[in-house]
Design a protein around this motif. Structure first.
Motif, PDB file in Angstrom:
ATOM      1  N   ILE A 160      33.737  35.874  45.329  1.00  0.00           N
ATOM      2  CA  ILE A 160      35.003  35.383  44.783  1.00  0.00           C
ATOM      3  C   ILE A 160      36.073  36.404  45.141  1.00  0.00           C
ATOM      4  N   MET A 161      36.960  36.054  46.038  1.00  0.00           N
ATOM      5  CA  MET A 161      37.872  37.033  46.633  1.00  0.00           C
ATOM      6  C   MET A 161      38.984  37.471  45.684  1.00  0.00           C
ATOM      7  N   ASN A 162      39.287  36.706  44.649  1.00  0.00           N
ATOM      8  CA  ASN A 162      40.409  37.066  43.782  1.00  0.00           C
ATOM      9  C   ASN A 162      40.014  37.981  42.629  1.00  0.00           C
ATOM     10  N   LEU A 163      38.784  38.486  42.614  1.00  0.00           N
ATOM     11  CA  LEU A 163      38.368  39.397  41.552  1.00  0.00           C
ATOM     12  C   LEU A 163      38.936  40.791  41.782  1.00  0.00           C
ATOM     13  N   VAL A 164      39.174  41.497  40.686  1.00  0.00           N
ATOM     14  CA  VAL A 164      39.656  42.878  40.760  1.00  0.00           C
ATOM     15  C   VAL A 164      38.495  43.781  41.141  1.00  0.00           C
ATOM     16  N   SER A 165      38.716  44.661  42.094  1.00  0.00           N
ATOM     17  CA  SER A 165      37.659  45.554  42.579  1.00  0.00           C
ATOM     18  C   SER A 165      37.965  46.989  42.174  1.00  0.00           C
ATOM     19  N   TYR A 166      36.948  47.699  41.724  1.00  0.00           N
ATOM     20  CA  TYR A 166      37.035  49.111  41.365  1.00  0.00           C
ATOM     21  C   TYR A 166      36.064  49.897  42.238  1.00  0.00           C
ATOM     22  N   SER A 167      36.428  51.134  42.532  1.00  0.00           N
ATOM     23  CA  SER A 167      35.524  51.999  43.270  1.00  0.00           C
ATOM     24  C   SER A 167      34.476  52.585  42.324  1.00  0.00           C
ATOM     25  N   THR A 170      38.890  47.707  30.206  1.00  0.00           N
ATOM     26  CA  THR A 170      38.946  48.144  31.608  1.00  0.00           C
ATOM     27  C   THR A 170      38.282  47.146  32.539  1.00  0.00           C
ATOM     28  N   PHE A 171      37.123  46.638  32.146  1.00  0.00           N
ATOM     29  CA  PHE A 171      36.353  45.780  33.056  1.00  0.00           C
ATOM     30  C   PHE A 171      36.567  44.291  32.813  1.00  0.00           C
ATOM     31  N   TRP A 172      37.314  43.948  31.793  1.00  0.00           N
ATOM     32  CA  TRP A 172      37.607  42.530  31.585  1.00  0.00           C
ATOM     33  C   TRP A 172      38.411  41.926  32.739  1.00  0.00           C
ATOM     34  N   PRO A 173      39.466  42.596  33.268  1.00  0.00           N
ATOM     35  CA  PRO A 173      40.186  42.007  34.407  1.00  0.00           C
ATOM     36  C   PRO A 173      39.328  41.815  35.646  1.00  0.00           C
ATOM     37  N   ALA A 174      38.231  42.577  35.762  1.00  0.00           N
ATOM     38  CA  ALA A 174      37.393  42.473  36.953  1.00  0.00           C
ATOM     39  C   ALA A 174      36.453  41.279  36.908  1.00  0.00           C
ATOM     40  N   VAL A 175      36.262  40.681  35.720  1.00  0.00           N
ATOM     41  CA  VAL A 175      35.298  39.586  35.613  1.00  0.00           C
ATOM     42  C   VAL A 175      35.889  38.331  34.984  1.00  0.00           C
ATOM     43  N   ARG A 176      37.132  38.360  34.558  1.00  0.00           N
ATOM     44  CA  ARG A 176      37.672  37.235  33.789  1.00  0.00           C
ATOM     45  C   ARG A 176      37.827  35.969  34.621  1.00  0.00           C
ATOM     46  N   ASP A 177      37.917  36.099  35.942  1.00  0.00           N
ATOM     47  CA  ASP A 177      38.033  34.929  36.807  1.00  0.00           C
ATOM     48  C   ASP A 177      36.688  34.453  37.345  1.00  0.00           C
ATOM     49  N   ASP A 178      35.624  35.069  36.897  1.00  0.00           N
ATOM     50  CA  ASP A 178      34.299  34.695  37.372  1.00  0.00           C
ATOM     51  C   ASP A 178      33.750  33.537  36.530  1.00  0.00           C
ATOM     52  N   ILE A 194      27.908  40.129  31.887  1.00  0.00           N
ATOM     53  CA  ILE A 194      28.435  41.459  32.196  1.00  0.00           C
ATOM     54  C   ILE A 194      28.969  42.148  30.946  1.00  0.00           C
ATOM     55  N   MET A 195      29.824  41.462  30.189  1.00  0.00           N
ATOM     56  CA  MET A 195      30.417  42.085  29.009  1.00  0.00           C
ATOM     57  C   MET A 195      29.361  42.387  27.951  1.00  0.00           C
ATOM     58  N   SER A 196      28.372  41.516  27.816  1.00  0.00           N
ATOM     59  CA  SER A 196      27.297  41.787  26.864  1.00  0.00           C
ATOM     60  C   SER A 196      26.468  42.987  27.293  1.00  0.00           C
ATOM     61  N   SER A 197      26.203  43.108  28.584  1.00  0.00           N
ATOM     62  CA  SER A 197      25.435  44.260  29.079  1.00  0.00           C
ATOM     63  C   SER A 197      26.190  45.562  28.847  1.00  0.00           C
TER      64      SER A 197
END
Length: 307
Positions: free
Chosen positions: A192-199, A247-255, A263-266
């Motif tokens: 999914i190309m529109n996801l936020v990516s973090y290093s 922090t990680f919600w924007p990276a998965v909210r469009d999934d 992911i959020m539960s883990s």
């Protein structure tokens, strides 16, 4: 206007005639030409315009200047020392701001965008994890001593193996969990190309700073009050989980919704397992007896019957 020009011309002509008369009177005199102040800067500007720019400058030096001004850094392989050296080059006030941001998370504020600004560090996370390891080991020993203080046949022996166990648990959580999360987000980002990516360094930095709240928490666990320990662990879980969640919600909210829940539960469950596991293993309840104490008490009760 024409009249003024004619007067200026005659004035100049009379000056030349006077100069000629002086030269005829003294032929051995040396003549010195003085340029007008307004003409000289103009000539200098013309000369600078026609001269080739950067003729004497070093091209490597100019590249370094351009690189510094643009804020870009040369990429180096990750197996070299220079690659990790830049992650320890951080100002003290930056570390302080990031610690405060991890203890007091603001709703809707992304820790990476607000505090890291694409400049993660490993200095703060490393020392936070190291301090937490020794804080858990020392606090666990002190809590054990205070819990069983005054009981018969109890001899205090420091448990140095707790340092090794705490270091294994803390550093494994601070490195392997971010590595797994980074790999999963990278895999989902390819789908999914529109996801936020973090290093990986950004994720590891967030996890390292999120552990700071547990340092004062485990210090409070020295007091032999079970209600205090559970209250502080709930507060620490809420603050640490808020930093990770925002922090990680924007990276998965469009999934996909199932992926978001997984992911959020883990993230929340692993954080809770670390805190509850440390509390359970390193800090026993006041009414619990150690296995050594239990065997000693059994021998004491059996001793009068054998004699």
């Amino acid at each position: 206007p024409h009249g003024s020009e004619i007067i200026t011309g005659f004035g100049s002509l009379s000056e030349f005639e006077e100069a000629g008369n002086l030269l005829e009177a003294n032929r051995d005199a040396t003549t010195i030409s003085i340029e007008d102040d307004e003409i000289k800067p103009e000539k200098q500007r013309q000369a600078a315009a026609f001269s080739p720019a950067g003729e004497d400058e070093d091209p490597l030096a100019s590249d370094d200047k351009t690189e510094l001004l643009s804020g870009q850094k040369k990429s180096v392989p990750f197996w070299t020392f220079e690659y990790y050296q830049r992650f320890f080059d951080v100002e003290t006030h930056h570390v302080k701001e990031r610690i405060i941001g991890s203890v007091l998370p603001w709703p809707g504020k992304n820790f990476i965008h607000t505090h890291l600004r694409r400049n993660p560090d490993l200095y703060g996370p490393f020392w936070i994890c190291t301090t937490l390891v020794f804080a858990i080991a020392i606090s666990g020993n002190l809590a054990n001593f205070l819990t069983h203080l005054g009981k018969p046949n109890y001899k205090y022996t420091p448990e140095f193996q707790k340092v090794t166990i705490a270091a294994t648990a803390i550093f494994s959580y601070a490195w392997f969990v971010p590595l797994a999360l980074w790999g999963f987000l990278l895999w989902r980002n390819n789908k999914i190309m529109n996801l936020v990516s973090y290093s990986f360094m950004e994720i590891a930095c967030v996890y390292g700073y999120s552990l700071f709240i547990y340092i004062p928490t485990v210090v409070l666990w020295i007091l032999p009050y079970e209600w205090l320990r559970w209250c502080t662990i709930v507060v620490a879980l809420f603050l640490s989980g808020s930093v990770l969640g925002t922090t990680f919600w924007p990276a998965v909210r469009d999934d996909h919704p199932k992926v978001i829940i997984a992911i959020m539960s883990s993230i929340v469950v692993l954080n809770a397992l670390l805190a509850v596991g440390c509390k359970t293993y390193f800090f026993s309840k006041p009414e619990d007896l150690l296995p050594g104490e239990l065997s000693s008490a059994t021998e004491v009760t059996k001793a009068p019957h054998t004699t």
